[in-house]
Design an enzyme around this catalytic site. Structure first.
Site, short mmCIF file in Angstrom:
data_model
loop_
_atom_site.label_atom_id
_atom_site.label_comp_id
_atom_site.label_asym_id
_atom_site.label_seq_id
_atom_site.Cartn_x
_atom_site.Cartn_y
_atom_site.Cartn_z
CB CYS A 330 -0.97 0.03 1.17
SG CYS A 330 -1.38 -1.55 1.85
NE ARG A 359 1.94 -9.58 4.74
CZ ARG A 359 0.66 -9.61 4.41
NH1 ARG A 359 -0.13 -10.54 4.88
NH2 ARG A 359 0.17 -8.69 3.60
CD GLN A 377 -0.35 -8.88 -0.43
OE1 GLN A 377 0.26 -7.82 -0.53
NE2 GLN A 377 -1.30 -9.05 0.46
CG ASP A 379 -1.93 -5.38 -3.00
OD1 ASP A 379 -3.15 -5.22 -2.84
OD2 ASP A 379 -1.08 -5.00 -2.18
CG HIS A 381 -3.49 -0.16 -3.18
ND1 HIS A 381 -2.27 -0.73 -3.41
CD2 HIS A 381 -3.88 -0.58 -1.95
CE1 HIS A 381 -1.93 -1.45 -2.35
NE2 HIS A 381 -2.89 -1.39 -1.46
CE LYS A 461 -10.00 -9.01 7.02
NZ LYS A 461 -8.90 -9.90 6.93
CG HIS A 507 -6.02 -1.51 0.86
ND1 HIS A 507 -4.68 -1.24 1.05
CD2 HIS A 507 -6.69 -0.54 1.53
CE1 HIS A 507 -4.57 -0.16 1.82
NE2 HIS A 507 -5.76 0.28 2.12
ZN LIG Z 1 -3.04 -2.21 0.36
#
Ligand SMILES: [Zn+2]
Ligand SMILES: [Zn+2]
Length: 641
Positions: A330, A359, A377, A379, A381, A461, A507
């Site tokens: 992010c 992580r 990910q 991912d 945004h 979420k 996200h």
């Molecule tokens: Zn994010």
């Protein structure tokens, strides 16, 4: 006295009626299935006396809370069994988990498989005794003297942590310190199976003593237990760690615990999935971005990760400044947004990133590709205007569902997770965000459940859980609505009225972790991937070296048609080569000999099918390329077989 049922109706009960009486009054069937009760929202023993005018909800094994009471009680039965057989064993804690329960014991010697069998048998004996499980309030002094007399140091330590009066639960002659609730009596836990033993540190800390943890599972009916054990057996056969080795996809090495190594075949699979996802994102109007893996401390402080997520992050120092390896993508996306001024006309702005994140996970929880320390990910945004939120969320839900279908997952569950204890921002903003997500789910008539307190620290979420062919569910996709990051990073746009305003941030990830998703795919298909995903789609096997030249022309034709193909010209026996291709779960074997060479055909054998057909080379190529093109599900997979 009256009580209120979940549907709002009122039920009249005798004074001092219990939850069990209430279930009986609703229906005898419900009384049979009832395990526990919620009284004014609080999980309570079924045999406790109800207060007047309470709002009640009877819980059965169908609910997550019902299961948890069932399994937690099973752990008490297990602990009693262990102490009866091993009187010197010290008891500690025994929670329910996602699938079953465990109890940790301090013992001199690790439990053997024979011990486990004997303990399981004793559990069944205890169940057969129908001992009522009774909550007895006791004073701190009483509890202390009880556990001192029994010399239970762990219970004494736990007692110290309890605020207020402790509660004890008694079943037969055995007692444990517990806040409950539990099943009414031990007979519910008849269908029980102890699954494994593992070492576990007291309170999860390596500084403490290593205990012996016994894992088990239990069900209200033997048939349910049998079905579960069958599923476990199937799952073991499909273990992706085993398949990863057999199919030469990936490996793990102690030189980097929790960091997967991708092999050639694994990279093909990985890239096929990436290529598909990239194309889908482009078509859906996303711009792909790539942000740095390492960013400085100041950024992570600003994003809130420093305060809320530091435990899971890795750090390094550059030019005497602390930097962190990104655990999430992010903040990088936010910096790109801030790079230039934005106008309301540009929205929505959709950045996607196949972001490699690290992580820190404890070594004990690592599990093949399912739980790793480094993963990618899918991912994205999305920055949008407040009035665009619901449409954007709707689009993402549709996107996720369509991608799951392509991969052969037709069934999924959705969960809405709300504000956690550790959160940033104003509660009012949270309420607004939670309402927006709820509105979309309701408008789309989605079937979902609410997980109170399970949201991300920056926003509520929606999580997607896909169901695999063994009925197991896996959390993959997520959509998180966030009003906090735009505030913290002072994101702006110029609105139609010329005023500077804050955009909203969403996200989202579809597959979640690429690594984990590949693990799920492998187990779902038992390694027999659909043609479009298979690292090797066809292997050509000439019957003898006389036909190698013809086999090569087929190989070239396949390669020209962009199929991933191999030629097996080793001087091995036919049966051996075919068996090997079967084990490697190659979707399509092409066998060529005299008949095929002279007629310009191929004999084709699909994985898991006995029949083999003869096709012209053109038909064969057309069939295969069409299947790849349409991303046909694995017709020939062993799913359900
Ligand atoms: Zn994010
Ligand atoms: Zn308990």
């Amino acid at each position: 006295m009256d009580v209120y049922l979940p549907d709002g109706s009122v039920k009249a009960l005798a004074d001092r009626a219990t939850g069990f009486d209430a279930a009986q009054a609703i229906s005898p069937r419900l009384a049979k299935d009832a395990l526990a009760i919620k009284v004014n929202g609080v999980l309570t023993d079924l045999i406790a006396v109800l207060p007047a005018n309470a709002h009640i909800e009877i819980l059965t094994f169908d609910s997550a809370e019902g299961k948890s009471v069932f399994w937690h009680t099973s752990s008490h039965v297990l602990a009693q069994a262990v102490q009866e057989l091993f009187p010197s064993a010290k008891i500690t804690i025994g929670p329910s988990i996602d699938n079953g329960f465990y109890y940790d014991f301090d013992v001199d010697h690790p439990f053997t498989p024979q011990d486990l069998e004997a303990i399981e048998k004793r559990c069944k004996d205890i169940a057969a005794k129908h001992s009522p499980i009774v909550r007895c309030m006791s004073s701190r002094e009483e509890a202390e003297s009880y556990f001192t007399k029994k010399s239970e140091p762990y219970k004494l330590e736990l007692l110290n942590d309890i605020e207020g009066e402790p509660s004890m639960y008694q079943q037969g002659v055995w007692q444990d310190l517990c806040r409950g609730p539990h099943l009414p009596n031990t007979s519910y836990v008849r269908a029980v199976k102890l699954l494994s033993v593992a070492g576990a540190y007291w309170r999860g800390s390596e500084k403490n003593k290593m205990l012996q943890r016994i894992y088990g599972i239990a069900f209200p009916k033997q048939a349910m237990l049998d079905e579960y054990l069958h599923m476990l057996e199937e799952a073991q056969k499909r273990d992706h760690r085993k398949l990863g080795k057999e199919l030469d996809l990936f490996s793990f090495h102690t030189e980097g615990t929790g960091f997967p190594f991708w092999h050639g075949n694994g990279m093909v699979l990985y890239n096929v999935i990436m290529d598909y996802c990239r194309a889908q994102h482009r078509a859906a109007g996303y711009q792909e971005i790539k942000t740095p893996m390492i960013l400085n401390e100041e950024l992570w402080r600003r994003s809130g990760h420093w305060d809320k997520y530091r435990e899971n992050m890795y750090f390094t120092t550059i030019d005497e400044m602390v930097h962190a390896v990104k655990p999430m993508n992010c903040p990088g996306g936010l910096l790109i947004y801030k790079n230039v001024p934005h106008s309301y006309r540009e929205f929505p702005i959709k950045y996607c990133e196949f972001g490699l994140v690290h992580r820190h996970e404890k070594t004990g929880v690592l599990q093949g590709l399912f739980r790793v320390r480094q993963f990618t990910q899918d991912d994205a945004h999305i920055f949008c205007l407040p009035e665009q939120i619901e449409q954007q969320i709707t689009d993402v839900i549709d996107f996720i569902i369509s991608v799951y279908r392509t991969f052969g997952f037709a069934e999924y569950k959705m969960e809405l997770s709300t504000r956690p204890n550790l959160f940033i921002g104003e509660p009012a903003m949270w309420d607004k965000a939670e309402t927006a997500l709820k509105n979309v789910l309701d408008a789309k008539k989605c079937d979902y459940k609410i997980n109170p307190g399970d949201g991300a620290f920056y926003g509520p979420k929606i999580d997607f859980h896909i169901k695999d062919c063994l009925g197991r569910s896996w959390q993959c996709g997520t959509i998180q609505l966030d009003f906090q990051m735009p505030e913290r990073f002072e994101l702006e746009y110029v609105d139609s009225d010329g005023e500077k305003k804050r955009p909203v941030m969403i996200h989202r990830a579809l597959l979640g972790s690429m690594e984990r998703f590949i693990g799920i795919l492998l187990e779902h298909f038992g390694g027999a991937l659909p043609l479009w995903l298979s690292p090797i789609q066809a292997r050509i096997i000439p019957i003898s070296e006389k036909f190698t030249a013809y086999a090569k022309t087929i190989f070239n034709a396949c390669a020209t048609a962009s199929l991933r193909v191999e030629l097996d010209e080793r001087p091995e026996k036919m049966g051996y080569k075919i068996r090997e291709a079967e084990v490697q779960k190659i979707p399509c074997m092409v066998i060529v000999g005299e008949k095929e060479a002279s007629s310009g055909t191929v004999s084709v054998r699909f994985h898991g099918k006995r029949d083999q057909g003869t096709l012209t080379v053109e038909d064969f190529l057309a069939q295969l390329t069409a299947s790849v093109e349409h991303k046909s599900p694995a017709k020939n997979s062993s799913v359900g077989e």
